[in-house]
Enzyme design. Structure first.
Site, PDB file in Angstrom:
ATOM      1  N   ARG A 266      21.210  49.710  49.061  1.00 17.14           N
ATOM      2  CA  ARG A 266      20.010  48.882  49.066  1.00 17.14           C
ATOM      3  C   ARG A 266      19.286  49.016  50.403  1.00 17.14           C
ATOM      4  NH1 ARG A 266      21.040  44.207  49.699  1.00 17.14           N
ATOM      5  NH2 ARG A 266      23.294  44.256  49.642  1.00 17.14           N
TER       6      ARG A 266
ATOM      7  N   TYR B 279      18.569  54.009  43.499  1.00 11.62           N
ATOM      8  CA  TYR B 279      19.848  53.336  43.752  1.00 11.62           C
ATOM      9  C   TYR B 279      19.923  51.967  43.067  1.00 11.62           C
ATOM     10  CZ  TYR B 279      23.540  50.655  45.751  1.00 11.62           C
ATOM     11  OH  TYR B 279      24.640  49.845  45.863  1.00 11.62           O
ATOM     12  N   GLY B 280      21.091  51.668  42.503  1.00  5.77           N
ATOM     13  CA  GLY B 280      21.437  50.403  41.833  1.00  5.77           C
ATOM     14  C   GLY B 280      20.503  49.239  42.083  1.00  5.77           C
ATOM     15  N   GLY B 281      20.767  48.487  43.127  1.00  7.99           N
ATOM     16  CA  GLY B 281      20.028  47.265  43.400  1.00  7.99           C
ATOM     17  C   GLY B 281      18.532  47.474  43.609  1.00  7.99           C
TER      18      GLY B 281
ATOM     19  N   LYS C  20      19.663  42.643  40.863  1.00  9.93           N
ATOM     20  CA  LYS C  20      19.350  41.787  42.007  1.00  9.93           C
ATOM     21  C   LYS C  20      17.888  41.315  41.969  1.00  9.93           C
ATOM     22  CE  LYS C  20      23.426  41.669  43.690  1.00  9.93           C
ATOM     23  NZ  LYS C  20      24.182  42.796  44.024  1.00  9.93           N
TER      24      LYS C  20
ATOM     25  N   HIS D 159      24.865  34.827  43.715  1.00  7.56           N
ATOM     26  CA  HIS D 159      25.598  36.095  43.890  1.00  7.56           C
ATOM     27  C   HIS D 159      27.094  35.787  43.788  1.00  7.56           C
ATOM     28  CE1 HIS D 159      26.157  39.864  46.694  1.00  7.56           C
ATOM     29  NE2 HIS D 159      26.234  40.187  45.422  1.00  7.56           N
TER      30      HIS D 159
ATOM     31  N   SER E 270      27.932  41.294  49.629  1.00  4.92           N
ATOM     32  CA  SER E 270      28.067  42.625  49.048  1.00  4.92           C
ATOM     33  C   SER E 270      29.266  43.361  49.648  1.00  4.92           C
ATOM     34  CB  SER E 270      26.794  43.420  49.328  1.00  4.92           C
ATOM     35  OG  SER E 270      25.694  42.734  48.771  1.00  4.92           O
TER      36      SER E 270
ATOM     37  N   CYS F  25      32.398  42.661  49.585  1.00  7.82           N
ATOM     38  CA  CYS F  25      33.388  41.793  50.229  1.00  7.82           C
ATOM     39  C   CYS F  25      34.421  41.275  49.239  1.00  7.82           C
ATOM     40  CB  CYS F  25      32.708  40.635  50.937  1.00  7.82           C
ATOM     41  SG  CYS F  25      31.843  41.159  52.425  1.00  7.82           S
ATOM     42  N   GLY F  26      34.537  41.896  48.073  1.00  6.61           N
ATOM     43  CA  GLY F  26      35.693  41.588  47.225  1.00  6.61           C
ATOM     44  C   GLY F  26      35.438  40.847  45.928  1.00  6.61           C
TER      45      GLY F  26
ATOM     46  N   ASN G  62      36.913  42.839  42.810  1.00  4.44           N
ATOM     47  CA  ASN G  62      38.374  42.814  42.864  1.00  4.44           C
ATOM     48  C   ASN G  62      38.931  41.434  42.527  1.00  4.44           C
ATOM     49  OD1 ASN G  62      39.664  45.489  43.918  1.00  4.44           O
ATOM     50  ND2 ASN G  62      37.662  45.290  44.881  1.00  4.44           N
TER      51      ASN G  62
ATOM     52  N   ASP H 202      29.383  39.654  39.699  1.00  7.20           N
ATOM     53  CA  ASP H 202      28.301  39.771  40.685  1.00  7.20           C
ATOM     54  C   ASP H 202      27.270  38.640  40.635  1.00  7.20           C
ATOM     55  OD1 ASP H 202      27.388  41.499  42.849  1.00  7.20           O
ATOM     56  OD2 ASP H 202      25.651  41.969  41.611  1.00  7.20           O
TER      57      ASP H 202
ATOM     58  N   SER I 219      29.903  54.535  47.284  1.00 13.27           N
ATOM     59  CA  SER I 219      29.912  55.156  45.946  1.00 13.27           C
ATOM     60  C   SER I 219      30.297  54.079  44.931  1.00 13.27           C
ATOM     61  CB  SER I 219      30.876  56.340  45.893  1.00 13.27           C
ATOM     62  OG  SER I 219      32.141  56.003  46.406  1.00 13.27           O
TER      63      SER I 219
ATOM     64  N   GLY J 265      45.869  41.163  44.458  1.00 17.33           N
ATOM     65  CA  GLY J 265      46.634  40.330  43.523  1.00 17.33           C
ATOM     66  C   GLY J 265      47.270  39.113  44.177  1.00 17.33           C
TER      67      GLY J 265
ATOM     68  N   ASN K 211      45.827  37.197  46.206  1.00 17.92           N
ATOM     69  CA  ASN K 211      44.815  36.129  46.348  1.00 17.92           C
ATOM     70  C   ASN K 211      45.013  35.034  45.305  1.00 17.92           C
ATOM     71  OD1 ASN K 211      43.667  37.401  48.559  1.00 17.92           O
ATOM     72  ND2 ASN K 211      42.215  38.572  47.314  1.00 17.92           N
TER      73      ASN K 211
END
Ligand code: GTP
Ligand code: SPV
Ligand code: MN
Length: 589
Positions: free
Chosen positions: A73, A201-203, A210, A230, A252, A254-255, A258, A277, A373, A499, A501
């Site tokens: 972005r 690109y994506g965003g 977004k 977000h 963005s 930051c997990g 996951n 997201d 990526s 895991g 967390n």
């Protein structure tokens, strides 16, 4: 008689002058057709738009390489064009709508010459949801058309739904000639319109994500009394089968993905994915906060994804139920025709091309996959998808988590004293920057509620809106802070994360149900170590203590930063949050 939608599309075609106009219907057959087009399209960095990967190990998967300047972005080229500058606030770039349109009209004149203009009708949210929005995006890139098919509910039925209405959400996108000097992502909140040029690109290019679902939707939410955030949405099931729904805002890369797809390290606990997201949050008739995910796919960070860190995502990536899955800017193992990235399960490839298509080996000293990526895949590939995912009402939220990437200072988990204190916690959030946007990595910046790049209006007013939302609920969620990223003196992460967390989520659930009590500190309630389920985990006590250490000097430096940041919003910054700030500042002295 033509419809407003048809007239709008005609108007854009007259400006951009494509070779042909192609109305998409969202079918799988059509997806195969567009894929074929992309497979034979002009090469970028040595690959056509879509490169078919080994279909045995990566069914329905394709590799795409972006233009080398177009990998994240671009916040400095992103504008929110409100009628008045004050509405955009210090957190946004602003340009007057007429000036922005004049600029973009010039850049867009004939920008689709020789190309196909794809018209993409799509829903953000389940079509039966009262919170869903009907949208149309125009693009001149097969990769964007395919990505929107994966990320949204794309269907020709949306055209019927729009019918003769004028007020559908509009997006006009062209990569033009990818020139970074002619790249702009402009938002027109009064018209529910996004105009993006120069980036694939994506965003920057998937305008439902977004641009609409956060920047424009947050502004709509302010008018209509809801929030666009977000955030992850997940259900956490305990061994008795009770599911607690939680949202989590992390900046963005930051997990979030996951966390949303976590394989629990604690037996009997299971995480159900609803979103990774974006969350739209409404107050229900029961006085609780209800969340829907407007998206239908994941656009996730590839590096670091493995069977060890995220087995559920690895399984989803290899499942291939929904057509297709895209990889963008990973490396390519040329012996096996498989994607490769730093942190992958597969060993270092012997022969590989990096994300730019250049021969790569470890000695080259550069990364094989771009740090930003990404994979693009449907949520329906995921074995952890919540049975409630398609529930038009959404799910009721019991806890909200705010977190960031903080190598120092911020404890593993802590709890706010009230909604108002929780909003203060979200507003003072800071995080170290990542590769998700084009800027230097690892620099600490304020990122309130993980929304700094995505709030479509003045954040001072946004904080006020959060406070108001709290007053509308009779049963608001509890608010928590987390940080998986604290490091020790040797520079190693203290907490195993991923895991593990679940141990933090379990404490949060215990607090929601009032099964344990926190220790009160000036930053909020922290867990007693004995209340954390650390079974099967071998972390020495002194290391654990480090995770919860409260460094007074560090906090007073932090508070100086916070004060400066809050002051930047001037009169729009709510007095209630100054009050919370002062309470903490007094307690530290
Ligand atoms: P966006 O899609 O950019 O909004 O990002 P996201 O918040 O979904 O981030 P994601 O889950 O993709 O994680 C980004 C990076 O953080 C990846 O490289 C992960 O491997 C890493 N990461 C995620 N969770 C943890 C964790 O608990 N501990 C550590 N140390 N790293 C993590
Ligand atoms: C982020 O940067 O927060 C993302 C990726 O989720 S993008 O869609 O590019 O914004
Ligand atoms: Mn994101």
């Amino acid at each position: 008689m033509s419809t407003p939608l048809e007239r709008w599309v005609d108007e854009q075609a007259r400006l951009t002058k494509p070779k042909k106009v192609y109305w998409c219907d969202g079918s799988e057959e059509e997806a195969h057709r567009i894929m074929e087009i992309g497979i034979h399209e002009e090469k970028i960095n040595g690959l056509p738009v879509f490169h078919e990967l080994d279909q045995k190990s990566w069914p329905k998967s394709y590799l795409h390489r972006s233009h080398p300047t177009d990998v994240a972005r671009t916040e400095h080229l992103t504008y929110v064009c409100h009628s008045k500058k004050e509405l955009a606030g210090p957190n946004n770039n602003w340009m007057a709508p007429e000036e922005a349109k004049a600029k973009l009209t010039k850049l867009s004149d004939g920008c689709m010459r020789g190309k196909t203009m794809y018209v993409l009708p799509y829903m953000m949210g389940h079509p039966d949801s009262p919170y869903a929005k009907a949208c149309v995006q125009i693009t001149d890139v097969s990769y964007v058309a395919m990505s929107m098919r994966i990320m949204t509910r794309m269907s020709k039925k949306v055209i019927e739904k729009i019918g003769n209405k004028e007020n559908f959400v509009k997006g006009l996108h062209s990569v033009a000639d990818f020139d970074p000097n002619k790249r702009f992502i402009m938002h027109f909140p009064d018209e529910q319109f996004v105009w993006s040029i120069g980036s694939g690109y994506g965003g920057n290019a998937l305008l439902g994500k977004k641009c609409f679902s956060l920047r424009l939707a947050s502004w709509l939410g302010l008018q209509e009394g809801w929030l666009a955030e977000h955030m992850v949405i997940m259900g956490v099931e305990d061994p008795k089968g009770n599911v607690t729904y939680i949202t989590a805002a992390l900046p963005s890369a930051c997990g979030k993905t996951n966390l949303a797809m976590m394989q629990s390290a604690l037996p009997g606990y299971k995480v159900w994915t609803l979103g990774d997201d974006i969350a739209w949050l409404n107050v229900g008739p029961d006085g609780r906060l209800w969340a829907i995910n407007p998206e239908a796919g994941f656009f996730g960070v590839v590096p670091g994804t493995s069977m060890k860190t995220n087995p559920n995502m690895m399984t989803a990536l290899k499942k291939g139920d929904f057509y297709p899955t895209l990889f963008t800017n990973t490396a390519l193992n040329t012996d096996t025709n498989e994607p490769w990235w730093e942190g992958a399960d597969a060993p270092l490839p012997v022969n590989a091309l990096d994300w730019r298509g250049k021969p790569w080996d470890k000695a080259s000293g550069s990364k094989a996959a771009h740090p930003n990526s990404r994979f693009t895949l449907s949520v329906y590939n995921s074995r952890t998808l919540s049975p409630e995912f398609d529930n038009p009402k959404g799910v009721p939220i019991s806890a909200i988590i705010f977190g960031g990437k903080r190598t120092h200072l911020i404890p593993l988990v802590f709890e706010s004293r009230s909604w108002q204190h929780g909003v203060y916690m979200g507003a003072r959030m800071g995080s170290e920057t990542t590769a998700a946007a084009m800027h230097k990595e690892g620099v600490l910046r304020r990122d309130p509620m993980a929304m700094l790049p995505f709030c479509g209006y003045n954040m001072g007013d946004y904080f006020g809106h959060w406070l108001k939302m709290g007053k509308k609920m009779t049963n608001p969620p509890k608010i928590f802070g987390v940080n998986w990223f604290r490091k020790d003196d040797a520079g190693e992460y203290i907490w195993p994360g991923f895991g593990d967390n679940i141990r933090v989520l379990k404490w949060i659930m215990d607090r929601v149900n009032d099964r344990v009590k926190p220790i009160d500190t000036f930053i909020g309630g922290v867990p007693k170590i004995e209340d954390l389920d650390l079974s099967g985990l071998d972390i020495p006590r002194e290391k654990l203590n480090k995770l919860f250490e409260i460094d007074r000097l560090g906090w007073s430096v932090e508070l100086n930063e916070v004060e400066k940041f809050f002051s930047g919003f001037g009169k729009t910054f709510p007095e209630e949050l100054w009050h919370e700030y002062k309470k903490v500042a007094m307690a530290i002295k």
